[in-house]
Scaffold this active site. Sequence first.
Site, PDB file in Angstrom:
ATOM      1  N   ASP A  45       4.314  -4.186  -3.624  1.00  0.00           N
ATOM      2  CA  ASP A  45       4.288  -3.130  -4.469  1.00  0.00           C
ATOM      3  C   ASP A  45       4.830  -1.804  -3.807  1.00  0.00           C
ATOM      4  OD1 ASP A  45       3.981  -1.761  -6.926  1.00  0.00           O
ATOM      5  OD2 ASP A  45       1.785  -2.839  -7.231  1.00  0.00           O
ATOM      6  N   TYR A  46       5.087  -0.796  -4.911  1.00  0.00           N
ATOM      7  CA  TYR A  46       5.465   0.631  -4.400  1.00  0.00           C
ATOM      8  C   TYR A  46       4.757   1.261  -3.711  1.00  0.00           C
ATOM      9  CZ  TYR A  46       8.752   4.423  -5.577  1.00  0.00           C
ATOM     10  OH  TYR A  46       9.555   5.521  -5.374  1.00  0.00           O
TER      11      TYR A  46
END
Length: 850
Positions: free
Chosen positions: A277-278
């Site tokens: 994920d970011y």
Amino acid sequence: MKSYIFVFCLLLSLTTGQNASGESFHIPINPGRGNWTAAYAKAREFVCQLTLTEKINFTTSTGAGSTTGYDIGIVPRLGFRGFARSDGPVGVRGTDYNNAFPAGLNVAATWDRELMYTQGHAIGMEQKGKGFNMALAPVVSPMGRNPTGGRNFEAYSPDPYLSAAAFSLAVAGMQDAGAIAVGKHFLLYEQERFRYPGNDYGIPDPDNVTMPYSANCDDRTLHELYLLPWYDAVRSGLAGVMCSYNQLNNSQACQNTRLLNDILKGQLGFPGLVLSDYGSQYSGVLSALSGLDQATPGDALHYSPNPEPGISYWGPNLTISVLNGSVPEWRIDDMVTRVMAAYYFLGQDHNYPELNAGGGFQTYGYMYPSAMLDYTQINFHVDVRDHHAGIIRKVGADSVILLKNVHATLPLKPEKIKQIGIIGQDAGPSAQGPNGYADRAGDSGTLAMGWGSGTANFPYLVDPLAAIQARALRDQTVVQYVLNNSAADAIDAIAEQASACLVFANADSGESYVSVAGVYGDRNNLTLWGDGDALIKEVAANCSNTIVVIHATGPVLMEEWIDHPNVTAVLFAGLPGQESGSSLVDVLYGDVNPSGKLPWTIAKNEKDYGTPIIPYPSGPTPQVNFTEGLFIDYRHFDKDGIAPRFEFGFGMSYTSFKYSNLVISGPSNSYSVGRPSPTRTVNGSVCASRKLNPSDYTFPATVSSITHYIYPYIASNATISTPGVPTATASIVAVQPPAPPGGDSSLYDILYTVSVDVTNNGSVAGQEVAQLYLDLGNGEPPRQLRGFNKMMIQPGETKTMVFELKRRDLSIWDVVSQAWVDVTSIGTTVGVHVGPSSRNLPLEGKIPGM
């Protein structure tokens, strides 16, 4: 005649069942896709052409804000343009001329396998139409362990069986359309608070939180509850998995070798890629060895007050790790092979559209915004909406849940309703417009979408007021309205005149990178926003025919007004997307008979759920202990004998149904031979070995460096030490060749079939959702959903609904043998219960233990 046009384009799904019309349909395992073996063969041939630095480009994105286009897997030498990705649970994020679909909670509330697939397919078509290779969707975690979870609405249900159906069918639909589905978030991502350090979360001393929270869960609960949907999605062909922000049992999700290597790539046989994920990557060598295949956005961002863009755990550091022996090159080969296998599996090597959207709505912009370089056309404004509005309207209408309907208040009959009062901010448009708040982070006007990265821009939003006014114009009904929740005098005046008062209220939530009205993602409580409870009571005090409509991201408490004698009907409409008002009017006036069922429990008291969000940290790493085990939502209510306000699976209709004739057939004599888990190896090389010379991987003189852009090249003065290969590499899973995904194939053998007859005793046609629950004993929840069918039944008609019970439906996870065990094989008698909801199960039977 129904007021919408809707066409199913079904190729579809995962199992055999019956559609809403009662017709049988079969969904093959891999509809409209290739096969993993062929995809791997192509991927290996491609990977063996690459240099080490070209391979590193497939593992590390170019950096946050560095590009508006392809940001990973770029190989100019071979003319390979790379990959582009977009968020997408409700449509393509951050673009124009796309649709805004209903939320995952609405899809689950339909209990309709066709719609689960069809919405996924439509979203996949729009992702492909914009040229995005990877859709960061669908979402199944959070499952909704706690009803106040900020992102619960993106996913489906705290029940693993319902979630598995919706998740796997959405995956099948999206990938049949051609886009790589990246399921998220893996795993136990059940609250927004403390998912990463650096946010204040509305607490004192937020800087004291230095690591993401740890979700601590036992092995049996992990497998039977939170992993179950992933088994079905992997079996359905899931090509991408996004690992989550949180830790699991105090090991970061994106570097948890037990989770990624042993379970996902081992037990589940997952052949695709795992991406972060970011900013959820917390290490270099460790995450590479533990199963992470791709770093997003590439920067080592942990949301600190002053993150350094362009600094990466991977990129040049991963190149060094290979050169010094910390990470074997065959592991890099495995990473890139998994990425390219997904590409070939979806057939993206044949006429896949080029990316035509980027950077928002502007037509021109910088391809490299941080460096302000390459000013060019970045958005071609391609219209990908097609005819998907009909799907959106259908999902919206079929997900409306009728919770109360005394005196046959609904459907509305124009000949009896001469004047309608519409009351509440949630009924009308926002003064800001439907996209007035970035990522929908605001609650003004009608609520049709939660906030966060899982959003899309509305091309338009049909609010309830506009839709009801249009219908009233046709019926010559008077409509008056007040959209100010605090305008008591005006509300009272309208309520006293109206034949029916429709009062609208909502409750919002979202992702924690932004807060709304003091809500940091997770809801602070289960009450309605904007003094909604007081508004409903104000209207009910002055109107004897008060109809309540709720738009919300999850359950809300209703005790203050649900038993008020003037509250004659209650509808829960969730987050219906752009056709919100149209879908609602279809149900209000009876063009659509409501058939939605609750995908979770509505309690009388928030404490009844027993699984609170951790509001304050207990230390630098907040600990979230899943001590409830398997007993969340209705399982917990059943175990502890707690009376809900509305039980899981509940939903009323404008007609009535009778259940009869339960028949259990089996056991089947057909059994598959179980297959072993994919081979674990410490040498998964797919290409010929070669000697690596550090001087070959320094920054080329022919390449000009772009600010904040992450390159794979090492500095000419980089230190190349030789620490040796860590022992952790022994647990790396290299799938050669890829085994059939989804776990042991014998788990999917159909052992028993259960059939029931359902009769429509009313005077109008309607769809009914029949639900099958099992009691497996062995410390399991007393009732677990293990089947559902939805069929359209005409007045006086009887239809037979059939449920297929697979070996896994009858199995529990044995932590000692680390295997699924069919409880009937160890002598357990299994209780079978069928009915219209989890607490209304008129038909009972037994499957005897062997």
